[in-house]
Motif scaffolding. Structure first.
Motif, PDB file in Angstrom:
ATOM      1  N   ALA A 167     -16.770 -21.655 -47.334  1.00  0.00           N
ATOM      2  CA  ALA A 167     -17.225 -21.839 -45.950  1.00  0.00           C
ATOM      3  C   ALA A 167     -18.458 -21.003 -45.664  1.00  0.00           C
ATOM      4  O   ALA A 167     -19.335 -21.420 -44.906  1.00  0.00           O
ATOM      5  CB  ALA A 167     -16.097 -21.485 -44.979  1.00  0.00           C
ATOM      6  N   ASP A 168     -18.541 -19.803 -46.256  1.00  0.00           N
ATOM      7  CA  ASP A 168     -19.713 -18.955 -46.039  1.00  0.00           C
ATOM      8  C   ASP A 168     -20.978 -19.602 -46.606  1.00  0.00           C
ATOM      9  O   ASP A 168     -22.053 -19.517 -46.017  1.00  0.00           O
ATOM     10  CB  ASP A 168     -19.504 -17.590 -46.700  1.00  0.00           C
ATOM     11  N   PHE A 169     -20.853 -20.249 -47.756  1.00  0.00           N
ATOM     12  CA  PHE A 169     -22.030 -20.832 -48.404  1.00  0.00           C
ATOM     13  C   PHE A 169     -22.513 -22.094 -47.699  1.00  0.00           C
ATOM     14  O   PHE A 169     -23.715 -22.368 -47.665  1.00  0.00           O
ATOM     15  CB  PHE A 169     -21.722 -21.147 -49.868  1.00  0.00           C
ATOM     16  N   LEU A 205     -24.973 -20.128 -41.035  1.00  0.00           N
ATOM     17  CA  LEU A 205     -25.246 -18.697 -41.132  1.00  0.00           C
ATOM     18  C   LEU A 205     -23.936 -17.998 -41.445  1.00  0.00           C
ATOM     19  O   LEU A 205     -22.889 -18.336 -40.887  1.00  0.00           O
ATOM     20  CB  LEU A 205     -25.840 -18.158 -39.825  1.00  0.00           C
ATOM     21  N   ARG A 206     -24.002 -17.015 -42.348  1.00  0.00           N
ATOM     22  CA  ARG A 206     -22.809 -16.262 -42.731  1.00  0.00           C
ATOM     23  C   ARG A 206     -22.857 -14.875 -42.126  1.00  0.00           C
ATOM     24  O   ARG A 206     -23.878 -14.189 -42.190  1.00  0.00           O
ATOM     25  CB  ARG A 206     -22.724 -16.167 -44.255  1.00  0.00           C
ATOM     26  N   ALA A 207     -21.767 -14.469 -41.485  1.00  0.00           N
ATOM     27  CA  ALA A 207     -21.629 -13.113 -40.957  1.00  0.00           C
ATOM     28  C   ALA A 207     -20.642 -12.358 -41.831  1.00  0.00           C
ATOM     29  O   ALA A 207     -19.704 -12.939 -42.389  1.00  0.00           O
ATOM     30  CB  ALA A 207     -21.153 -13.132 -39.500  1.00  0.00           C
ATOM     31  N   ALA A 208     -20.845 -11.046 -41.964  1.00  0.00           N
ATOM     32  CA  ALA A 208     -19.984 -10.253 -42.835  1.00  0.00           C
ATOM     33  C   ALA A 208     -18.562 -10.159 -42.294  1.00  0.00           C
ATOM     34  O   ALA A 208     -17.604 -10.086 -43.067  1.00  0.00           O
ATOM     35  CB  ALA A 208     -20.577  -8.860 -43.009  1.00  0.00           C
ATOM     36  N   THR A 209     -18.414 -10.172 -40.966  1.00  0.00           N
ATOM     37  CA  THR A 209     -17.110 -10.001 -40.321  1.00  0.00           C
ATOM     38  C   THR A 209     -17.070 -10.883 -39.075  1.00  0.00           C
ATOM     39  O   THR A 209     -18.104 -11.366 -38.604  1.00  0.00           O
ATOM     40  CB  THR A 209     -16.875  -8.536 -39.903  1.00  0.00           C
ATOM     41  N   PRO A 210     -15.898 -11.087 -38.468  1.00  0.00           N
ATOM     42  CA  PRO A 210     -15.837 -11.805 -37.187  1.00  0.00           C
ATOM     43  C   PRO A 210     -16.657 -11.119 -36.105  1.00  0.00           C
ATOM     44  O   PRO A 210     -17.317 -11.781 -35.308  1.00  0.00           O
ATOM     45  CB  PRO A 210     -14.340 -11.801 -36.862  1.00  0.00           C
TER      46      PRO A 210
END
Length: 456
Positions: free
Chosen positions: A258-260, A264-269
């Protein structure tokens, strides 16, 4: 056979008394090890882990009865999906080798995975390679995030700590932002389908809910806990969602499919909430700077206007001074009029004398000339009377204008001038207080008065 080939490459013969150097021996041992043993998976516990400034990772892999030194080069270590630590049980895909400088036998590690989940990592890698080959991870497909979203569709479990973290962050950074929760399980066999349905609902209701952005979040956990976010159908649902998607799954070291595939990918919620509200948060600072700039502009404008008022005040002329200037101008015009009349008369006399002299010299017929002279004399007198009348009217108009500027004429029309005890003219009620003595000038005299009350 391989060992014999490696031995032959050194030039040594079995049973010979030839002497070789330690370097050659270690090189021979390394070649024998690397050619005899294939790339393999080795399981054990990490200890004595060291991360060099160069990015290389050195550690010992051990079990209850033995241990072996391991080296993982930087280009391999930076591809890890987790952060190895001492005491962690792992499985290392490695090549058996020998460090020639010390003669130490070691493993050159290609990759690591937590022990017991090798199948999951293999499935993760296969799916990642498949989707990457299809282009689902291409940067060109990523949609830009709205700087000032109207609302956020939040896809997560109502019982998840991630929900509280996101709401707390948004409440702190942009409390006005509306958040619509689309509940879905984030762990277990039913989680992928639940997440897909929540994403589809968020996309379908985006217009009605006035949402511009989707946050797909879940707190940290093991790879088994996060496995729902490595689902192929979920990845495709994220890519086909009509709204841009920010994924905030797990911790900083956790990576999922899902991150890829997300925009945009966030490190945490919490990081996902910060990215979603970044525009509003930055705008607060922009508003402060714009406010300061506006205040500076207003101050400069007021200062410029004050300077203009001062310059205009310097150009203002008191009525008394204006009367003096008008009187001086009138005297100048009167003197110019008198000089003009004298000059005209003198020129006319000179012309008359010149004509008379010419008449006498030429002995003309007098009757026509006398008639013409009489006519000219009449025209001259008429012109002088006309000019005198016009100048007189001009002088009368100037006198009338001066009369209009006369303060006493204003008083005659019913106005008055009020002064305080020091003779200063009162122009505003703010200049007096109850009990102050006043002097009121009328057209025919003065009155004394006292302020009883002052309005407002």
């Amino acid at each position: 056979m391989k060992n014999q080939t490696a031995l032959a490459s050194t030039g040594l013969q079995p049973g010979s008394n030839q002497i070789i150097s330690v370097s050659a021996l270690n090189r021979l041992a390394r070649d024998v090890l690397e050619s005899a043993l294939p790339l393999m998976w080795v399981g054990g516990e990490i200890s004595n882990l060291t991360r060099a400034s160069s990015g290389h990772v050195y550690f010992t892999l051990k079990d209850a009865n033995a241990q072996v030194r391991c080296t993982m080069w930087r280009n391999r270590a930076q591809l890890l999906a987790f952060r190895p630590e001492n005491g962690m049980r792992v499985e290392a895909r490695a090549l058996v080798s020998l460090y020639e400088a010390r003669g130490d036998y070691q493993l050159n590690v290609e990759t690591l995975r937590p022990a017991g989940i090798g199948n999951l990592f293999e499935a993760f890698s296969r799916l990642k390679e498949k989707l990457a080959a299809e282009g689902l991870f291409d940067a060109a497909l990523r949609r830009p995030l709205p700087r000032f979203p109207r609302g956020i569709a939040l896809v997560t479990s109502p019982a998840a700590a991630a929900l509280r973290d996101v709401l707390a962050t948004l409440g702190r950074r942009s409390p006005h932002l509306r958040v619509i929760l689309y509940p879905a399980p984030v762990q277990g066999p039913d989680a992928p389908q639940g997440l897909i349905q929540a994403l589809m609902q968020a996309g379908q209701r985006a217009q009605a809910d006035q949402t511009d952005l989707v946050l797909l979040v879940r707190g940290g956990g093991s790879i088994e806990d996060l496995w729902a976010f490595n689902d192929e159908a979920l990845a495709r649902a994220i890519r086909h969602c009509p709204l841009p998607v920010i994924s905030g799954v797990g911790h900083e070291t956790d990576f999922t499919i899902a991150d890829f595939v997300a925009d945009l990918r966030a490190a945490t919620p919490t990081g996902a909430a910060e990215l979603a509200s970044a525009g509003f948060h930055a705008a607060q600072g922009d508003l402060v700077m714009l406010g300061q700039s506006l205040r500076r502009t207003i101050v400069r404008r007021l200062e410029n206007l004050a300077q203009r008022i001062d310059r205009c005040a310097l150009r203002l002329i008191h009525p008394c001074q204006q009367l003096k200037l008008s009187a001086a101008k009138l005297d100048t015009l009167s003197q110019r009029l008198k000089r003009g009349m004298r000059d005209t008369l003198r020129r006319d006399r000179q012309q008359h004398d010149h004509i008379a002299l010419r008449l006498r010299n030429q002995r003309p017929r007098l009757t026509p000339l006398q008639q013409r002279l009489t006519a000219l004399d009449a025209r001259l007198k008429q012109s002088m009377r006309t000019q005198l009348h016009a100048q007189r009217q001009h002088v009368i108009a100037l006198g009338t204008h001066l009369g209009h500027l006369d303060p006493t004429a204003v008083l005659a029309r019913g106005y008055s001038i009020t002064r305080d005890q020091d003779g200063n003219i009162i122009r505003s009620i703010q200049q007096v207080a109850a009990g102050d003595a006043l002097s009121i000038e009328l057209t025919d005299g003065f009155l004394d008065g006292v302020v009883r009350t002052r309005p407002g």
